[in-house]
Design a protein around this motif. Structure first.
Motif, PDB file in Angstrom:
ATOM      1  N   THR A 147       0.817  -1.221   0.000  1.00  0.00           N
ATOM      2  CA  THR A 147       0.000   0.000   0.000  1.00  0.00           C
ATOM      3  C   THR A 147       0.848   1.267   0.000  1.00  0.00           C
ATOM      4  N   GLY A 148       0.293   2.291  -0.622  1.00  0.00           N
ATOM      5  CA  GLY A 148       0.821   3.653  -0.534  1.00  0.00           C
ATOM      6  C   GLY A 148      -0.350   4.540  -0.167  1.00  0.00           C
ATOM      7  N   LEU A 149      -0.611   4.645   1.120  1.00  0.00           N
ATOM      8  CA  LEU A 149      -1.833   5.337   1.560  1.00  0.00           C
ATOM      9  C   LEU A 149      -1.571   6.392   2.634  1.00  0.00           C
ATOM     10  N   ASP A 150      -0.329   6.474   3.107  1.00  0.00           N
ATOM     11  CA  ASP A 150      -0.070   7.288   4.304  1.00  0.00           C
ATOM     12  C   ASP A 150       0.615   8.618   4.028  1.00  0.00           C
ATOM     13  N   ASP A 151       0.562   9.079   2.791  1.00  0.00           N
ATOM     14  CA  ASP A 151       1.349  10.273   2.456  1.00  0.00           C
ATOM     15  C   ASP A 151       0.513  11.531   2.228  1.00  0.00           C
ATOM     16  N   ARG A 152      -0.733  11.531   2.675  1.00  0.00           N
ATOM     17  CA  ARG A 152      -1.580  12.685   2.342  1.00  0.00           C
ATOM     18  C   ARG A 152      -1.162  13.966   3.038  1.00  0.00           C
ATOM     19  N   GLN A 153      -0.371  13.823   4.100  1.00  0.00           N
ATOM     20  CA  GLN A 153       0.104  15.027   4.796  1.00  0.00           C
ATOM     21  C   GLN A 153       1.505  15.435   4.331  1.00  0.00           C
ATOM     22  N   THR A 154       1.986  14.799   3.280  1.00  0.00           N
ATOM     23  CA  THR A 154       3.357  15.064   2.833  1.00  0.00           C
ATOM     24  C   THR A 154       3.507  16.492   2.290  1.00  0.00           C
ATOM     25  N   GLU A 155       4.735  16.993   2.355  1.00  0.00           N
ATOM     26  CA  GLU A 155       5.044  18.298   1.750  1.00  0.00           C
ATOM     27  C   GLU A 155       5.592  18.083   0.342  1.00  0.00           C
ATOM     28  N   GLU A 156       5.843  16.820  -0.006  1.00  0.00           N
ATOM     29  CA  GLU A 156       6.553  16.542  -1.262  1.00  0.00           C
ATOM     30  C   GLU A 156       5.597  16.437  -2.442  1.00  0.00           C
ATOM     31  N   THR A 157       6.131  16.739  -3.624  1.00  0.00           N
ATOM     32  CA  THR A 157       5.367  16.558  -4.848  1.00  0.00           C
ATOM     33  C   THR A 157       6.007  15.418  -5.641  1.00  0.00           C
ATOM     34  N   GLU A 181      -0.243  20.197  -6.190  1.00  0.00           N
ATOM     35  CA  GLU A 181      -0.964  18.950  -5.932  1.00  0.00           C
ATOM     36  C   GLU A 181      -1.841  19.136  -4.699  1.00  0.00           C
ATOM     37  N   GLY A 182      -2.874  18.282  -4.591  1.00  0.00           N
ATOM     38  CA  GLY A 182      -3.733  18.299  -3.406  1.00  0.00           C
ATOM     39  C   GLY A 182      -4.691  19.474  -3.387  1.00  0.00           C
ATOM     40  N   CYS A 183      -5.466  19.549  -2.305  1.00  0.00           N
ATOM     41  CA  CYS A 183      -6.452  20.622  -2.190  1.00  0.00           C
ATOM     42  C   CYS A 183      -6.785  20.842  -0.729  1.00  0.00           C
ATOM     43  N   ASP A 184      -6.805  22.111  -0.304  1.00  0.00           N
ATOM     44  CA  ASP A 184      -7.156  22.450   1.088  1.00  0.00           C
ATOM     45  C   ASP A 184      -8.512  23.132   1.187  1.00  0.00           C
ATOM     46  N   LYS A 185      -9.319  23.048   0.126  1.00  0.00           N
ATOM     47  CA  LYS A 185     -10.552  23.837   0.114  1.00  0.00           C
ATOM     48  C   LYS A 185     -11.706  23.193   0.874  1.00  0.00           C
ATOM     49  N   PHE A 186     -11.808  21.876   0.859  1.00  0.00           N
ATOM     50  CA  PHE A 186     -12.866  21.181   1.587  1.00  0.00           C
ATOM     51  C   PHE A 186     -14.270  21.682   1.262  1.00  0.00           C
ATOM     52  N   CYS A 187     -14.601  21.769  -0.014  1.00  0.00           N
ATOM     53  CA  CYS A 187     -15.991  22.024  -0.409  1.00  0.00           C
ATOM     54  C   CYS A 187     -16.818  20.852   0.128  1.00  0.00           C
ATOM     55  N   ALA A 188     -18.048  21.143   0.542  1.00  0.00           N
ATOM     56  CA  ALA A 188     -18.816  20.150   1.308  1.00  0.00           C
ATOM     57  C   ALA A 188     -19.083  18.861   0.542  1.00  0.00           C
ATOM     58  N   TYR A 189     -19.099  18.919  -0.792  1.00  0.00           N
ATOM     59  CA  TYR A 189     -19.474  17.742  -1.596  1.00  0.00           C
ATOM     60  C   TYR A 189     -18.273  16.946  -2.081  1.00  0.00           C
ATOM     61  N   CYS A 190     -17.044  17.433  -1.881  1.00  0.00           N
ATOM     62  CA  CYS A 190     -15.919  16.976  -2.693  1.00  0.00           C
ATOM     63  C   CYS A 190     -14.946  16.033  -1.990  1.00  0.00           C
ATOM     64  N   VAL A 191     -14.608  14.939  -2.664  1.00  0.00           N
ATOM     65  CA  VAL A 191     -13.676  13.953  -2.108  1.00  0.00           C
ATOM     66  C   VAL A 191     -12.209  14.357  -2.252  1.00  0.00           C
ATOM     67  N   VAL A 192     -11.930  15.304  -3.142  1.00  0.00           N
ATOM     68  CA  VAL A 192     -10.527  15.522  -3.526  1.00  0.00           C
ATOM     69  C   VAL A 192      -9.581  15.816  -2.358  1.00  0.00           C
ATOM     70  N   PRO A 193      -9.966  16.662  -1.386  1.00  0.00           N
ATOM     71  CA  PRO A 193      -9.025  16.896  -0.281  1.00  0.00           C
ATOM     72  C   PRO A 193      -8.681  15.611   0.469  1.00  0.00           C
ATOM     73  N   TYR A 194      -9.609  14.646   0.440  1.00  0.00           N
ATOM     74  CA  TYR A 194      -9.374  13.379   1.139  1.00  0.00           C
ATOM     75  C   TYR A 194      -8.589  12.400   0.267  1.00  0.00           C
ATOM     76  N   THR A 195      -8.727  12.529  -1.066  1.00  0.00           N
ATOM     77  CA  THR A 195      -8.046  11.559  -1.926  1.00  0.00           C
ATOM     78  C   THR A 195      -6.677  12.038  -2.381  1.00  0.00           C
ATOM     79  N   GLY A 197      -4.943  14.621  -0.797  1.00  0.00           N
ATOM     80  CA  GLY A 197      -4.134  15.133   0.305  1.00  0.00           C
ATOM     81  C   GLY A 197      -3.982  16.637   0.301  1.00  0.00           C
ATOM     82  N   LYS A 198      -3.086  17.089   1.154  1.00  0.00           N
ATOM     83  CA  LYS A 198      -3.013  18.529   1.375  1.00  0.00           C
ATOM     84  C   LYS A 198      -2.256  19.243   0.256  1.00  0.00           C
ATOM     85  N   GLU A 199      -2.552  20.522   0.157  1.00  0.00           N
ATOM     86  CA  GLU A 199      -2.011  21.326  -0.927  1.00  0.00           C
ATOM     87  C   GLU A 199      -0.496  21.476  -0.828  1.00  0.00           C
ATOM     88  N   ARG A 200       0.200  21.226  -1.932  1.00  0.00           N
ATOM     89  CA  ARG A 200       1.652  21.441  -1.954  1.00  0.00           C
ATOM     90  C   ARG A 200       2.059  21.893  -3.348  1.00  0.00           C
TER      91      ARG A 200
END
Ligand code: 5AD
Ligand code: SF4
Length: 448
Positions: free
Chosen positions: A134-144, A164-178, A180-183
């Motif tokens: 698995t590669g599932l634990d890197d959503r908090q990474t600073e790396e691209t 990469e990533g998204c910090d917006k957390f629109c109420a309907y959207c999976v992207v910030p969870y899939t 990871g954080k913006e970098r």
């Protein structure tokens, strides 16, 4: 979409097949994944049967997109007994994580996009017989995820990821969870990649990110608008596009950059999602209808006409008929040249999934239908206004059956044309074309 490898290699024996679902970010991630695999000694093949390793790069933006990968896995799981290995990459992989191993026990690899940097080591584990990598634990990474081996499929027009990533957390959207954080990448690295592409003959560059406007150069050198301008000023680059913009972060200097640098295309994709401030607030979009229209006014005040397109969700929980009417109203007010409209689909982990999905599917479908019909009428008129105008097009291919050349304008409109020249212009060429006829989604013309 199936991505093909255009790298010549000395026919290595390890083979892989990769199918991509979803957005341009996924298409480009696949180009990087393919480059990485080729670098690891794999050769790309065009069907599942011919591959040792079968990969799906997945999308979970709506439920329908998510179901596609499980259908594929079901169709091809019989190949596991022949010794083939399966990997699920991308947004469904990140969202479902190890649950994929329960649902499809023949899958050996599950990796979200934030972990692709680690693909080489994950591949080695699979080759050594590991069955649950698995590669599932890197959503908090600073790396691209950067690689010089990106296997771009088009030799004229190519993507570059800037954020990469998204910090917006629109109420309907999976992207910030899939994703990871913006970098953000550094502007030095983005510009170096753009220069390498220009040297290799690319003339069009598309800058990519879930939210390109929140680009923050970690070296502190350039703003997004400055980066855009700098890419547009590279010798040999004739067209620069960028996607996707978030209205909240869309600043006026982007329009000023388009005004100042001719290679920046006359097109802005600015997803509005809804024309109702009430719905926008429930969606946690952090702007009102009025603030959105203010950005549209900046774009309309540009020195050259800039084409605008948008994304809309219909049937978000609590959207009243009056809210929907405001969205319809907004279409006429903005005069978009293209709208991607979707029925709201509840997504796991998102805040909206706990709101009652109150609007029945038939009503969502009815609203979608009304919206698409209204928009078609707007586009019919907008596209018709181009008849008689001359546009520079980039040649994208030929339609032999119709004896037409397929072109694209800076405004991102398809302009199919005929030419009196005995030889059809080659893909990647630029030439002026006069519009003679229009449809709601494309133009027809003749080379001048
Ligand atoms: N349901 C329907 N459409 C969605 N989008 C994003 N999340 C959802 C969802 N849960 C749409 C938005 C976005 C586009 C890429 O997909 O309009 O801009
Ligand atoms: Fe799909 Fe969104 Fe992931 Fe792109 S970022 S693949 S649209 S879920």
């Amino acid at each position: 979409m199936t991505t093909q490898n255009n790298h010549d290699s000395a026919s290595p024996s390890k083979t892989f097949y990769l199918e991509t679902f979803g957005c341009q970010m996924n298409v480009h991630d696949s180009e990087k994944v393919i480059g990485t695999l080729v670098q690891q000694g794999y050769r790309q093949v065009e069907d599942e049967e011919a591959a040792d390793l079968i990969l799906y790069n997945t999308c979970s933006i709506r439920d329908k997109a998510e179901q596609k990968v499980f259908n594929r896995l079901n169709d091809y799981k019989k190949l596991y007994r022949q010794g083939k290995r399966f990997g699920v990459l991308g947004c469904v992989a990140q969202q479902e994580g190890e649950r994929i191993f329960e649902r499809a026990p023949f899958v050996s690899l599950v990796s979200g996009s934030a972990s692709y940097r680690r693909l080489p080591e994950m591949l080695i584990q699979i080759e050594q017989g590991a069955t649950r990598v698995t590669g599932l634990d890197d959503r908090q990474t600073e790396e691209t995820f950067e690689t010089e081996f990106t296997a771009r499929t088009n030799p004229h027009r190519g993507y570059i990821t800037i954020i990469e990533g998204c910090d917006k957390f629109c109420a309907y959207c999976v992207v910030p969870y899939t994703r990871g954080k913006e970098r953000s990448r550094t502007s030095t690295s983005v510009l170096a990649e753009a220069r390498r592409m220009a040297d290799a003959g690319y003339t069009e560059i598309q800058l990519l990110g879930q939210n390109v406007n929140s680009y923050r150069d970690s070296e502190g050198k350039l703003s997004f608008a400055e980066l855009l301008a700098a890419v547009g000023q590279i010798t040999g680059i004739r067209r620069v596009r960028f996607t996707t913009s978030h209205p909240r972060d869309f600043t006026r200097d982007i329009v000023e950059a388009i005004d100042a640098v001719p290679s920046l295309c006359d097109h802005v994709h600015l997803p509005v999602q809804s024309g109702s401030s009430h719905v926008l607030q429930m969606m946690q979009r952090e702007y009102t209808r009025e603030q959105y229209l203010e950005r549209i006014a900046w774009i309309k005040a540009a020195r050259r006409p800039i084409s605008m397109t948008t994304d809309i969700i219909v049937g978000f929980p609590g959207e009243t008929p009056e809210d929907f009417e405001q969205t319809i109203d907004l279409l006429a007010e903005v005069q978009y040249d293209g709208v991607f409209a979707f029925k709201y689909s509840p997504r796991p982990n998102t805040p909206a999934v706990t709101m009652p999905d109150s609007i029945v599917d038939e009503e969502k479908s009815a609203r979608l239908q009304i919206l698409l019909e209204r928009q078609r009428e707007i586009q019919r008129i907008n596209y018709n206004n181009h008849v008689g105008e001359i546009f520079e097009v980039m040649v994208e291919g030929q339609n032999a059956a119709r004896a037409q050349v397929i072109g694209r304008t800076s405004q991102n409109k398809t302009l199919n044309f005929t030419t009196s020249q005995p030889i059809m212009p080659a893909t990647g060429n630029y030439l002026p074309v006069r519009v003679t006829k229009s449809f709601p989604n494309s133009l027809v013309g003749e080379a001048v």
